[in-house]
Design a protein around this motif. Structure first.
Motif, PDB file in Angstrom:
ATOM      1  N   MET A 188       0.841  -1.196   0.000  1.00  0.00           N
ATOM      2  CA  MET A 188       0.000   0.000   0.000  1.00  0.00           C
ATOM      3  C   MET A 188       0.879   1.250   0.000  1.00  0.00           C
ATOM      4  N   ALA A 189       0.657   2.130  -0.991  1.00  0.00           N
ATOM      5  CA  ALA A 189       1.391   3.395  -1.005  1.00  0.00           C
ATOM      6  C   ALA A 189       0.585   4.397  -0.181  1.00  0.00           C
ATOM      7  N   ARG A 190       1.086   4.707   1.001  1.00  0.00           N
ATOM      8  CA  ARG A 190       0.353   5.650   1.856  1.00  0.00           C
ATOM      9  C   ARG A 190       0.805   7.081   1.608  1.00  0.00           C
ATOM     10  N   THR A 191       1.988   7.221   1.012  1.00  0.00           N
ATOM     11  CA  THR A 191       2.503   8.561   0.697  1.00  0.00           C
ATOM     12  C   THR A 191       3.132   8.488  -0.691  1.00  0.00           C
ATOM     13  N   ILE A 192       3.425   9.657  -1.239  1.00  0.00           N
ATOM     14  CA  ILE A 192       4.106   9.698  -2.532  1.00  0.00           C
ATOM     15  C   ILE A 192       5.486   9.056  -2.387  1.00  0.00           C
ATOM     16  N   GLY A 193       6.095   9.254  -1.208  1.00  0.00           N
ATOM     17  CA  GLY A 193       7.407   8.660  -0.931  1.00  0.00           C
ATOM     18  C   GLY A 193       7.367   7.134  -1.062  1.00  0.00           C
ATOM     19  N   ASP A 194       6.258   6.510  -0.610  1.00  0.00           N
ATOM     20  CA  ASP A 194       6.110   5.055  -0.745  1.00  0.00           C
ATOM     21  C   ASP A 194       6.097   4.665  -2.223  1.00  0.00           C
ATOM     22  N   ARG A 243      12.922  -9.181 -13.126  1.00  0.00           N
ATOM     23  CA  ARG A 243      12.182 -10.347 -12.654  1.00  0.00           C
ATOM     24  C   ARG A 243      11.308  -9.994 -11.448  1.00  0.00           C
ATOM     25  N   LEU A 244      11.016  -8.696 -11.360  1.00  0.00           N
ATOM     26  CA  LEU A 244      10.244  -8.245 -10.212  1.00  0.00           C
ATOM     27  C   LEU A 244       8.953  -7.554 -10.679  1.00  0.00           C
ATOM     28  N   VAL A 245       7.876  -7.806  -9.972  1.00  0.00           N
ATOM     29  CA  VAL A 245       6.615  -7.112 -10.256  1.00  0.00           C
ATOM     30  C   VAL A 245       6.362  -6.185  -9.071  1.00  0.00           C
ATOM     31  N   ALA A 246       6.400  -4.879  -9.333  1.00  0.00           N
ATOM     32  CA  ALA A 246       6.211  -3.915  -8.237  1.00  0.00           C
ATOM     33  C   ALA A 246       4.829  -3.288  -8.358  1.00  0.00           C
ATOM     34  N   ILE A 247       4.028  -3.428  -7.314  1.00  0.00           N
ATOM     35  CA  ILE A 247       2.657  -2.912  -7.370  1.00  0.00           C
ATOM     36  C   ILE A 247       2.352  -1.998  -6.186  1.00  0.00           C
ATOM     37  N   PRO A 248       2.411  -0.676  -6.421  1.00  0.00           N
ATOM     38  CA  PRO A 248       2.012   0.240  -5.352  1.00  0.00           C
ATOM     39  C   PRO A 248       0.483   0.292  -5.324  1.00  0.00           C
ATOM     40  N   MET A 249      -0.115  -0.066  -4.201  1.00  0.00           N
ATOM     41  CA  MET A 249      -1.583  -0.113  -4.138  1.00  0.00           C
ATOM     42  C   MET A 249      -2.154   1.196  -3.589  1.00  0.00           C
TER      43      MET A 249
END
Ligand code: NAP
Length: 351
Positions: free
Chosen positions: A6-12, A25-31
């Motif tokens: 979970m992206a709680r801030t823009i920094g996240d 080889r990575l899947v990055a998902i900011p929720m």
């Protein structure tokens, strides 16, 4: 490996983008809604795939597959794609992504425009280089606070006291301007002669200020009426206009009346800020664009008065931004068709 957080801030969001950059080889998902721009841009950074909603969303902030493909064209974004956006809070209902992205598709521009939910302006400003943002629209509540972060500003925006457009220059410096006032000018151009005309502006907030400067610049004689006399007086002084008391409106005659209050805006579309008897003029413009045809405009039309919807201003301010950033004429016809179509569909769905 898949990392969904979970992206709680823009920094996240920025941390997730950096993670995506590290390995193919990575899947990055900011929720979450704050994570939406990074959810799309993580593909550009190297994330192996992104999830999209088809029926029901399976995670917070998931974008519908239709929007992922057609609106944001996530599958086409590369390191060369120019990134633009709109910042505000709330931002979910903004039509600006539809306006700008439609223009990019129609004009064949390799650019994407994303909605940034920004709670703290300084967090977003710090993250600009990481997102690679080349320009952004500014909406409530950041239009005034934005001044603090600008390196240079259009003098008129400074006088209006609000910035709705920021261009990020090559050296990273920020240039602010205001296209709301152009929006008003262009919405009325060709519909009435502004020079020497008597215009009543109802309301004295941010949009009223942009309208007042636009009308004064075009040579109109401004009369300002607001529920707080002090606000009307301050604006009248700034543009060389006059304050009008509400009680005198039934007997006063104007060339045009403009509503710059939110009275009549969805979800309170059943009310109007002025009575039919207070509309003694040849043209009424409502700055509200949800709904397109407000109660005020309906009242005016019933009295045989010409009307201009705030949708015209919304389109014109956005098109002016688009042209400022793309340095060419915008595909206006396509943008109009799609944005007005979306507003009409929204209304049909609602009622
Ligand atoms: P704002 O800064 O909050 O100003 C609102 C103004 O309306 C203030 O003068 C406020 O008076 C007055 N007002 C609010 N409720 C009122 C009521 N019940 N009766 C009388 N006056 C009332 O808002 P804004 O940014 O100027 O936005 C105003 C409207 O313009 C909104 O509907 C917005 O959607 C629209 N807008 C449209 C565009 C476009 O592109 N078409 C662009 C910008 C804004 P007080 O100061 O006393 O509260």
């Amino acid at each position: 490996m898949k990392v969904a957080a979970m992206a709680r801030t823009i920094g996240d969001s920025v941390r997730m983008l950096r993670m995506a950059r590290k390995s193919e080889r990575l899947v990055a998902i900011p929720m979450g809604e704050i994570g939406l721009p990074a959810r799309i841009l993580s593909l550009r950074e190297g994330s192996a795939l992104a999830y999209a909603q088809v029926a029901a969303a399976t995670a917070p902030g998931q974008v519908h597959l239709r929007d992922m493909k057609n609106l944001y064209r996530a599958h086409r974004i590369t390191q060369k794609t120019r990134v633009y956006g709109v910042i505000g809070n709330p931002i979910g209902h903004s039509l600006s992504p539809l306006l700008h992205n439609t223009g990019y598709v129609a004009a064949g521009k390799d650019a994407v425009y994303l909605p940034f939910l920004v709670e703290r302006l300084d967090d977003f400003i710090k993250a600009l280089p990481e997102f690679g943002v080349a320009g952004f629209s500014v909406t409530l509540p950041h239009k005034e606070a934005m001044f603090r972060y600008l390196d240079e500003c259009e003098p008129l925006a400074e006088r209006i006291g609000a910035v709705n457009t920021v261009t990020v220059r090559r050296n990273g410096s920020l240039y602010g301007s205001n296209t709301d006032y152009l929006g008003i000018q262009r919405a009325l151009e060709g519909k009435m002669k502004l020079r020497g005309s008597r215009v009543l502006l109802f309301g004295a907030g941010g949009a009223a200020r942009a309208a007042a400067f636009a009308l004064a610049k075009a040579g109109a004689e401004l009369h300002i009426c607001a529920r707080r006399d002090s606000a009307a007086r301050t604006l009248a002084r700034a543009v060389g206009g006059e304050v009008v008391k509400r009680a005198t409106l039934r007997k006063a005659r104007f060339d045009a009346v403009l509503n710059a209050t939110p009275v009549g805006m969805h979800p309170h579309a059943g009310i109007a800020p002025l009575l039919a008897e207070e509309l003694n003029c040849s043209l009424v413009m409502d700055l509200i664009y949800r709904p397109i045809q407000t109660k005020l405009l309906q009242k005016a039309a019933a009295r045989g008065i010409r009307t201009v919807s705030g949708a015209e201003m919304f389109l014109a301010q956005g098109i002016a931004q688009w042209e400022q950033w793309m340095s060419c004429r915008a595909p206006e016809k396509s943008i109009r068709r799609v944005v007005l179509g979306a507003l009409r569909a929204e209304e049909k769905h609602r009622w």
